[in-house]
Design an enzyme around this catalytic site. Sequence first.
Site, PDB file in Angstrom:
ATOM      1  CG  MET A 110     -83.197  71.906  60.525  1.00 12.04           C
ATOM      2  SD  MET A 110     -82.448  73.482  60.041  1.00 12.04           S
ATOM      3  CE  MET A 110     -82.655  74.393  61.554  1.00 12.04           C
ATOM      4  NE  ARG A 111     -81.393  64.894  62.797  1.00 15.25           N
ATOM      5  CZ  ARG A 111     -81.864  64.450  63.959  1.00 15.25           C
ATOM      6  NH1 ARG A 111     -81.050  64.236  64.963  1.00 15.25           N
ATOM      7  NH2 ARG A 111     -83.156  64.208  64.112  1.00 15.25           N
ATOM      8  CG  HIS A 117     -76.996  80.131  59.182  1.00  8.23           C
ATOM      9  ND1 HIS A 117     -77.544  79.165  60.008  1.00  8.23           N
ATOM     10  CD2 HIS A 117     -77.011  81.291  59.896  1.00  8.23           C
ATOM     11  CE1 HIS A 117     -77.855  79.715  61.170  1.00  8.23           C
ATOM     12  NE2 HIS A 117     -77.536  81.002  61.118  1.00  8.23           N
TER      13      HIS A 117
END
Length: 212
Positions: free
Chosen positions: A108-109, A127
């Site tokens: 999530m980065r 995604h």
Amino acid sequence: MPPDAPLPAPCSLLPARFRLGVLGSGKGSNFRAIADAIAAAALDAEVRVVISDVESAGILSLARERGLRAEFVAPGRFKTKLEPEAEERVVELLREAGVDLVVLAGWMRMIKAPLLDAFPHRIINIHPSLLPAFPGLESWKQAFAAGASETGCTVHYVDAGMDSGPIIAQRRVPVLPGDTAETLHARIQVAEHELYPAVLRELAQSSSSSPV
Ligand code: GAR
């Protein structure tokens, strides 16, 4: 994914038996799908290390249960990217583990220069939308709120942008009457769990048929 869909070129330089480094921040169901495909001999690859920026993440427990190397890297002070030193540590761990393809599975980065430069064209992501629609966080909620009649999931190469980079494959998922954002995400995840191992299999097959 259509069986004869052309895949972008970068993985043609990879060995046929991928040594994977998996990065994730969450429960790890995509990692589990990949590990299960390997265990079932449906994917000729090896997970060399699993890395998370969340110490309590399920993905680390899943990796440890399978006897795989599982590493927590403290992310530092930013929310959307790793501290540069932390990203250097991730690169070091991936190199130590002899990884040749980095697989983001619920990471999530944003990925920045140290990692992008260390693994050029060798980082892929899944995604939960049909990119370029609904990049960013909780894409299933975005699709649901927008009243979309379908959404899906995308596997793509990672570049410096957010959920950008050349698309490798997509799966469509309908939004059904009675759905909530959560039931929609669950249906997208079923598609993700099929798509990610299938893409890795195709990349492995295409790299084994290309001259190295
Ligand atoms: C997955 O739906 C993945 O597509 C999404 O996080 C979830 C992780 O689930 N990733 C992103 O949104 C990245 N932009 P998992 O931990 O069960 O694999």
